[in-house]
Design a protein around this motif. Structure first.
Motif, PDB file in Angstrom:
ATOM      1  N   UNK A   1     -10.685  13.807   2.229  1.00 63.27           N
ATOM      2  CA  UNK A   1      -9.383  13.322   1.771  1.00 63.27           C
ATOM      3  C   UNK A   1      -8.448  14.459   1.423  1.00 63.27           C
ATOM      4  N   UNK A   2      -8.888  15.384   0.613  1.00 62.85           N
ATOM      5  CA  UNK A   2      -8.085  16.560   0.288  1.00 62.85           C
ATOM      6  C   UNK A   2      -8.995  17.772   0.207  1.00 62.85           C
ATOM      7  N   UNK A   3      -8.575  18.822   0.848  1.00 62.25           N
ATOM      8  CA  UNK A   3      -9.403  20.020   0.860  1.00 62.25           C
ATOM      9  C   UNK A   3      -8.486  21.225   0.729  1.00 62.25           C
ATOM     10  N   UNK A   4      -8.841  22.140  -0.154  1.00 66.43           N
ATOM     11  CA  UNK A   4      -8.004  23.303  -0.408  1.00 66.43           C
ATOM     12  C   UNK A   4      -8.266  24.383   0.629  1.00 66.43           C
ATOM     13  N   UNK A   5      -7.164  24.925   1.178  1.00 64.48           N
ATOM     14  CA  UNK A   5      -7.291  26.017   2.137  1.00 64.48           C
ATOM     15  C   UNK A   5      -7.416  27.334   1.394  1.00 64.48           C
ATOM     16  N   UNK A   6      -7.636  28.413   2.167  1.00 68.17           N
ATOM     17  CA  UNK A   6      -7.714  29.748   1.565  1.00 68.17           C
ATOM     18  C   UNK A   6      -6.402  30.153   0.917  1.00 68.17           C
ATOM     19  N   UNK A   7      -5.302  29.529   1.363  1.00 69.71           N
ATOM     20  CA  UNK A   7      -3.993  29.822   0.774  1.00 69.71           C
ATOM     21  C   UNK A   7      -3.700  28.952  -0.448  1.00 69.71           C
ATOM     22  N   UNK A   8      -4.656  28.108  -0.839  1.00 75.20           N
ATOM     23  CA  UNK A   8      -4.474  27.265  -2.013  1.00 75.20           C
ATOM     24  C   UNK A   8      -3.725  25.982  -1.738  1.00 75.20           C
ATOM     25  N   UNK A   9      -3.536  25.621  -0.458  1.00 75.90           N
ATOM     26  CA  UNK A   9      -2.812  24.399  -0.099  1.00 75.90           C
ATOM     27  C   UNK A   9      -3.805  23.247   0.015  1.00 75.90           C
ATOM     28  N   UNK A  10      -3.494  22.127  -0.635  1.00 79.10           N
ATOM     29  CA  UNK A  10      -4.342  20.949  -0.538  1.00 79.10           C
ATOM     30  C   UNK A  10      -3.947  20.165   0.708  1.00 79.10           C
ATOM     31  N   UNK A  11      -4.872  20.011   1.639  1.00 80.77           N
ATOM     32  CA  UNK A  11      -4.599  19.307   2.883  1.00 80.77           C
ATOM     33  C   UNK A  11      -5.346  17.975   2.931  1.00 80.77           C
ATOM     34  N   UNK A  12      -4.781  17.041   3.668  1.00 76.20           N
ATOM     35  CA  UNK A  12      -5.437  15.790   4.012  1.00 76.20           C
ATOM     36  C   UNK A  12      -4.818  15.337   5.323  1.00 76.20           C
ATOM     37  N   UNK A  13      -5.409  14.339   5.953  1.00 78.23           N
ATOM     38  CA  UNK A  13      -4.820  13.817   7.184  1.00 78.23           C
ATOM     39  C   UNK A  13      -3.400  13.325   6.929  1.00 78.23           C
ATOM     40  N   UNK A  14      -3.188  12.639   5.799  1.00 74.15           N
ATOM     41  CA  UNK A  14      -1.853  12.106   5.501  1.00 74.15           C
ATOM     42  C   UNK A  14      -0.843  13.228   5.285  1.00 74.15           C
ATOM     43  N   UNK A  15      -1.237  14.276   4.584  1.00 80.92           N
ATOM     44  CA  UNK A  15      -0.337  15.410   4.348  1.00 80.92           C
ATOM     45  C   UNK A  15       0.057  16.048   5.679  1.00 80.92           C
ATOM     46  N   UNK A  16      -0.895  16.166   6.587  1.00 82.98           N
ATOM     47  CA  UNK A  16      -0.610  16.768   7.891  1.00 82.98           C
ATOM     48  C   UNK A  16       0.333  15.879   8.700  1.00 82.98           C
ATOM     49  N   UNK A  17       0.113  14.572   8.652  1.00 82.29           N
ATOM     50  CA  UNK A  17       0.991  13.655   9.390  1.00 82.29           C
ATOM     51  C   UNK A  17       2.418  13.722   8.853  1.00 82.29           C
ATOM     52  N   UNK A  18       2.567  13.778   7.535  1.00 80.92           N
ATOM     53  CA  UNK A  18       3.916  13.879   6.955  1.00 80.92           C
ATOM     54  C   UNK A  18       4.588  15.174   7.399  1.00 80.92           C
ATOM     55  N   UNK A  19       3.830  16.257   7.442  1.00 76.34           N
ATOM     56  CA  UNK A  19       4.395  17.529   7.902  1.00 76.34           C
ATOM     57  C   UNK A  19       4.771  17.444   9.372  1.00 76.34           C
ATOM     58  N   UNK A  20       3.946  16.771  10.170  1.00 77.88           N
ATOM     59  CA  UNK A  20       4.237  16.627  11.596  1.00 77.88           C
ATOM     60  C   UNK A  20       5.522  15.832  11.806  1.00 77.88           C
ATOM     61  N   UNK A  21       5.763  14.819  10.994  1.00 81.46           N
ATOM     62  CA  UNK A  21       7.012  14.059  11.092  1.00 81.46           C
ATOM     63  C   UNK A  21       8.217  14.958  10.807  1.00 81.46           C
ATOM     64  N   UNK A  22       8.080  15.860   9.839  1.00 80.12           N
ATOM     65  CA  UNK A  22       9.180  16.790   9.542  1.00 80.12           C
ATOM     66  C   UNK A  22       9.401  17.765  10.690  1.00 80.12           C
ATOM     67  N   UNK A  23       8.308  18.259  11.258  1.00 83.17           N
ATOM     68  CA  UNK A  23       8.429  19.184  12.389  1.00 83.17           C
ATOM     69  C   UNK A  23       9.127  18.491  13.559  1.00 83.17           C
ATOM     70  N   UNK A  24       8.745  17.257  13.831  1.00 83.00           N
ATOM     71  CA  UNK A  24       9.384  16.508  14.917  1.00 83.00           C
ATOM     72  C   UNK A  24      10.875  16.311  14.649  1.00 83.00           C
ATOM     73  N   UNK A  25      11.214  16.030  13.406  1.00 79.17           N
ATOM     74  CA  UNK A  25      12.613  15.797  13.061  1.00 79.17           C
ATOM     75  C   UNK A  25      13.479  17.010  13.381  1.00 79.17           C
TER      76      UNK A  25
END
Length: 235
Positions: free
Chosen positions: A13-37
């Motif tokens: 569900x949420x996993x911290x990267x080496x940069x300290x960012x908490x990721x999840x599938x939903x977080x990635x999808x929201x970012x992808x929507x912004x990139x597409x925009x």
């Protein structure tokens, strides 16, 4: 046919990267929507997603096998937004009309994603929910199974077709949209009646109508046809 999306498990569900960012599938999808925009379909890359998330791009592969799976997740996310708050009652026509307009609204609100998603099949939970509910409305209304499937097919393809058409228009640069709209006044309204009598007679109405989406009147025409066909089964 798209592959079935993997649902998030608690450990994913949420996993911290080496940069300290908490990721999840939903977080990635929201970012992808912004990139597409901001960058369109061609700009949706793993590298650009990593930048948008503030994470190493390789971290995305813990959640998705590649951009193809991200696109399918975006598609199901749009359908989640379509179905959110939609509570169909006993009136099949009213429920399907509301659903159709919701599809159009959500896809046009996210035009770059809408164009990308309109032709995809995800097998995801929200797509499944929509299909199950609409088929239930049609079968309960009295359609035999084969006709219920045919009606569903015509309904969803028409709505996604309009969604893709209008989303593509919204994705155009502003100056292109304005130029296209002005054609109805600057070109069609100027055609002489002796050579183009039908356009000349209706040019004002044509200008007013063609600046709006044809989605809603087309939906009502389709529902009228579905209701007329249903009468042959329910007497």
């Amino acid at each position: 046919m798209g592959r079935t999306l993997k649902s998030e498990s608690p450990r994913r569900r949420r996993r911290q990267t080496n940069q300290g960012v908490l990721l999840s599938e939903q977080v990635i999808v929201e970012a992808a929507l912004r990139v597409l925009q901001y960058h369109g379909a061609a700009g949706l890359t793993v590298r650009r997603l990593g930048v948008a998330l503030g994470a190493d791009p390789s971290a995305l592969y813990r959640y998705f096998r590649g951009i193809e799976d991200v696109v399918l997740a975006i598609t199901d996310e749009l359908l989640r937004r379509v179905a959110e708050g939609w509570e169909p009652g006993g009136d099949w026509r009213e429920a399907m009309r509301e659903l159709g307009l919701r599809v159009h609204r959500v896809y046009v609100e996210h035009p770059q994603a809408g164009v990308l998603a309109a032709s995809r099949v995800t097998g995801g939970p929200h797509e499944i929910q929509v299909i199950e509910t609409v088929l239930g409305l049609l079968r309960n209304a009295g359609f035999p199974d084969r006709e219920a499937v045919d009606v569903y097919h015509a309904f969803i393809d028409q709505m996604l077709g309009f969604a893709a058409l209008d989303a593509a228009f919204e994705a155009l640069p502003v100056e292109h949209r304005q130029r296209d709209d002005s054609k109805w006044r600057d070109t069609y309204a100027q055609l002489p009646a002796d050579t183009h009598p039908n356009i000349a007679a209706t040019s004002r109405l044509l200008d007013e109508s063609m600046r709006r989406s044809g989605c809603e009147p087309a939906l009502d025409l389709l529902l009228d046809g579905i209701a007329a066909r249903l009468k042959t089964h329910v007497r």
